[in-house]
Design an enzyme around this catalytic site. Structure first.
Site, mmCIF file in Angstrom:
data_model
loop_
_atom_site.group_PDB
_atom_site.id
_atom_site.type_symbol
_atom_site.label_atom_id
_atom_site.label_comp_id
_atom_site.label_asym_id
_atom_site.label_seq_id
_atom_site.Cartn_x
_atom_site.Cartn_y
_atom_site.Cartn_z
ATOM 1 N N GLU A 17 82.745 53.587 64.153
ATOM 2 C CA GLU A 17 81.962 52.802 63.191
ATOM 3 C C GLU A 17 82.174 51.331 63.515
ATOM 4 O O GLU A 17 83.311 50.852 63.482
ATOM 5 C CB GLU A 17 82.379 53.105 61.749
ATOM 6 C CG GLU A 17 81.914 54.465 61.278
ATOM 7 C CD GLU A 17 82.132 54.707 59.792
ATOM 8 O OE1 GLU A 17 82.093 53.743 59.002
ATOM 9 O OE2 GLU A 17 82.339 55.880 59.436
ATOM 10 N N GLU B 116 88.038 58.305 57.775
ATOM 11 C CA GLU B 116 88.691 57.295 56.929
ATOM 12 C C GLU B 116 89.646 57.975 55.946
ATOM 13 O O GLU B 116 89.573 57.762 54.727
ATOM 14 C CB GLU B 116 87.669 56.395 56.222
ATOM 15 C CG GLU B 116 86.852 55.587 57.210
ATOM 16 C CD GLU B 116 86.110 54.390 56.643
ATOM 17 O OE1 GLU B 116 86.024 54.247 55.418
ATOM 18 O OE2 GLU B 116 85.612 53.580 57.459
HETATM 19 O O1 AHR Z 1 79.019 53.229 57.338
HETATM 20 C C1 AHR Z 1 79.216 53.156 55.962
HETATM 21 C C2 AHR Z 1 80.594 53.625 55.530
HETATM 22 O O2 AHR Z 1 81.561 52.762 56.033
HETATM 23 C C3 AHR Z 1 81.039 54.973 56.016
HETATM 24 O O3 AHR Z 1 80.581 55.998 55.245
HETATM 25 C C4 AHR Z 1 82.519 54.892 55.924
HETATM 26 O O4 AHR Z 1 83.179 55.707 56.861
HETATM 27 C C5 AHR Z 1 82.806 53.407 56.114
HETATM 28 O O5 AHR Z 1 83.631 52.919 55.134
#
Ligand code: AHR
Length: 498
Positions: free
Chosen positions: A297, A173
Site C-alpha cells: 500500500e 495491518e
Molecule cells: O487503502 C485504504 C486503507 O489504508 C486500507 O484499507 C488499509 O489497509 C490502510 O489503512
C-alpha cells in the site's frame, strides 16, 4: 550541468513486474462502479466488468492485483461471496462508509477480472476476525484440483478447474484495523495461520506475505521477522504520503501551494529511507535475504473531494501525483534486488487512482500515464545509474529532497530505458549522460509534464498526456538534455552493436 552515468555492464537484478502492481479494495467506488457494474448494466461490460476500465488497465500493463483489502480483508468472510448472487449475504461495510456490501463481487468475480486483465493474483486473507479453518478452506476452494469438500463446492458454483493464487497475504495491518495486535503476538499467529495455507499444487506454490510495519515501525519488522523466519516469502510495508502529515487535515488533492507541493514530494521521497532502513533490519534478522519486501500500500492520501462520502476516500489526481508516482517507481526499481512487489492504493476512484469514473465516463489520471510510461521496465534488468542533482528544500519538513530521481534498465535485446523525474515545480535541469561501453545508435524519448496543478477531468480528459520529447541531443556515447520542471521523461536508447 548535471552528470548522468549509465553502466549497462553493471547488471544488478531483474525488475519484478509486480513492482508495478495495483490494489482494489471493497471501498467506496473502487470495485463497485469503478470496475464491476454487473452483467445487467448499460455500461458496456463482459461478465459484469466494465470494458473501458479493463482495456485501459491492460494497456497500462497491470501485472498483479491485490484484493479484497485493506481493512476490509480482515472482516471479509469469503463464503458470503460465492454461489447464486441472489442468495449472497448482505452486510455492512463497517470500515468504509457503513454502506451495504451485497457480496456480488466475490472470489469467482475476482478471478474473472484477473483473467480479463491477464494479470496475476494477490489475495489477502482474514486473520483479524476469521478462523484458521476459514482461511484453510478458502485456499482449498481456490487451488485444489482433487476431490474435497471445497473443490466440490467450487465445481458446484461453476468453476471446474482451480485457479492460480500467486501471493497470499496472511492478515492486513494487524497492528491496526486488522486486530490491533503486538508484533510478537501477530508473529505467532502468522505461523499458525500460514501452516494451513496449503500448497495443493506443485505448480502453484503460493508466495506467503506476512503483515509488515506501518511507516517507520522498525520494532514491528524486527519482531515479526524474528518469529516468521523463512516461513514467509515477503513482508509488507505500508506508507502513504500525506502533504501535511496529519490525519485530521491531510490537505486538498487540487488546491495546494508551493510549500504543500514540496512537502508532498519530500514526504513521498521518504520511501527511500523507509525501504533502506526496513531492509537493514530484515537483513540483520535474515542474513540470507530470503524474505523480500512488499510495499503493498503506497500513494498519496488527501482530504476527500468536498461533498463526497468521507468513507469513500475519493480524491482527484494532478501532476503532483504523477511526480510522486515517477519518483517512487524509480526508488522501487533501484531496490529491485529486494522488492518483489508493490501495490499502489487504489486502482479506481480511491486515493491515488490511475482511473476515475463517473457513470459511464472514464478518465485516465496523470498517475496512469506514469505507470504506462514505466511499463517498459517490467522484467528488465536494473543496471547501474548515477545522477548528480540539486536538492530542493521543503520548508514545512525542514528537510530537502533531490530535484532529479532516476533509474535505468536494459531489456533482453540490449535496449536501455531510463526514466528521470524532475521534482522541481519551476526549475528545469540540464543533464549530460554518458553510457559506458556503448555507441549510441538512436534515442527516442517521451515526456509527461505540466503545471503542478494540472489534471485530467471529465470535461477535459486528455489535458495531461504523454507526448514525444525532443529537447535532447544525441552524442556518440550518450546524450545531453534539458529536463523541464515538473516532468517525467523516458529515454529509450539503442546501441550500435544491436
Ligand atoms: O487503502 C485504504 C486503507 O489504508 C486500507 O484499507 C488499509 O489497509 C490502510 O489503512
Amino acid at each position: 550541468m548535471e552528470k548522468y552515468l549509465i553502466n549497462p555492464n553493471q547488471k544488478i537484478s531483474k525488475i519484478n513486474k509486480d513492482i508495478y502492481g495495483h490494489f482494489a479494495e471493497h471501498l467506496g467506488r473502487c470495485i463497485y462502479e469503478g470496475i464491476y457494474v454487473g452483467e445487467d448494466s448499460k455500461i458496456p461490460n463482459v461478465n459484469g466488468m466494465r470494458c473501458d476500465v479493463v482495456n485501459a488497465l491492460k494497456e497500462m500493463g497491470i501485472p498483479v492485483l491485490r484484493w479484497p483489502g485493506g481493512c476490509f480483508a480482515d472482516e471479509y468472510h469469503w463464503k458470503d461471496g460465492i454461489g447464486p448472487k441472489k442468495d449472497r449475504k448482505k452486510m455492512v461495510n463497517t470500515n468504509w462508509g457503513g454502506v451495504v456490501e451485497d457480496n456480488s463481487f466475490g472470489t469467482h468475480e475476482y478471478f474473472e477480472l484477473c483473467r480479463q486483465l491477464g494479470c496475476d493474483t494477490y489475495i489477502n486473507g482474514n486473520v483479524g476476525s476469521g478462523s484458521v479453518e476459514e482461511m484453510n478452506e478458502w485456499v482449498e476452494y481456490m487451488t485444489f484440483d482433487g476431490i474435497s469438500p471445497m473443490a466440490e463446492l467450487r465445481k458446484k458454483n461453476g468453476h471446474e478447474k482451480p485457479w492460480k493464487v500467486k501471493y497470499f497475504g496472511v492478515g492486513n495491518e494487524s497492528w491496526g484495523c486488522g486486530g490491533n495486535m503486538d508484533p510478537e503476538y501477530y508473529g505467532c499467529l502468522y505461523k499458525r495461520y500460514n501452516t494451513f495455507v496449503r500448497d495443493y499444487d506443485s505448480n502453484n506454490r503460493i508466495m506467503r506475505i506476512a503483515c509488515g510495519p506501518n511507516v517507520d515501525d522498525y520494532h514491528w519488522t524486527k519482531e515479526v521477522m524474528d518469529k516468521v523466519k523463512n516461513h514467509a516469502h515477503g513482508i509488507s510495508l505500508h506508507y502513504y504520503t500525506l502533504p501535511t502529515g496529519k490525519w485530521e487535515h491531510k490537505g486538498s488533492s487540487v488546491n495546494f501551494d508551493l510549500n504543500e507541493y514540496n512537502s508532498t514530494i519530500c514526504k513521498a521521497y521518504r520511501m527511500e529511507e523507509l525501504i533502506t532502513n526496513h531492509l537493514a533490519v530484515m537483513d540483520c534478522m535474515n542474513p540470507q535475504k530470503r524474505v523480500k519486501l512488499i510495499v503493498d500500500e503506497w500513494g498519496t492520501w488527501y482530504d476527500v473531494e468536498p461533498g463526497t462520502n468521507p468513507g469513500f476516500l475519493y480524491q482527484l489526481n494532478t501532476m503532483r501525483d504523477a511526480i510522486v508516482a515517477g519518483l517512487t517507481l524509480n526508488i522501487f526499481n533501484k531496490h529491485a534486488d529486494r522488492i518483489m512487489m508493490a501495490n499502489i492504493a487504489q486502482t479506481v476512484n480511491v486515493l491515488q487512482s490511475v482511473i476515475l469514473t463517473e457513470g459511464e465516463k472514464m478518465v485516465l489520471t496523470p498517475t496512469y500515464h506514469i505507470f504506462k510510461m514505466y511499463r517498459d521496465h517490467q522484467e528488465n534488468t536494473l543496471i547501474g545509474s548515477y545522477l548528480t542533482t540539486d536538492e530542493i528544500e521543503s520548508k514545512q519538513d525542514k528537510k530537502s529532497f533531490p530535484q532529479l530521481v532516476e533509474s535505468a534498465s536494459v531489456d533482453e535485446n540490449g535496449v536501455i530505458y531510463s526514466t528521470i523525474t524532475n521534482t522541481s515545480a519551476s526549475r528545469s535541469s540540464k543533464i549530460k549522460c554518458q553510457i559506458a561501453d556503448t555507441k549510441v545508435k538512436s534515442i527516442k524519448a517521451e515526456i509527461l509534464t505540466g503545471d503542478i496543478h494540472d489534471k485530467n477531468d471529465f470535461e477535459n480528459c486528455e489535458y495531461i498526456k504523454t507526448v514525444a520529447f525532443t529537447d535532447f541531443r544525441k552524442l556518440s556515447d550518450g546524450f545531453t538534455a534539458l529536463i523541464p520542471p515538473c516532468s517525467v521523461v523516458k529515454f529509450v536508447i539503442n546501441d550500435e552493436a544491436m
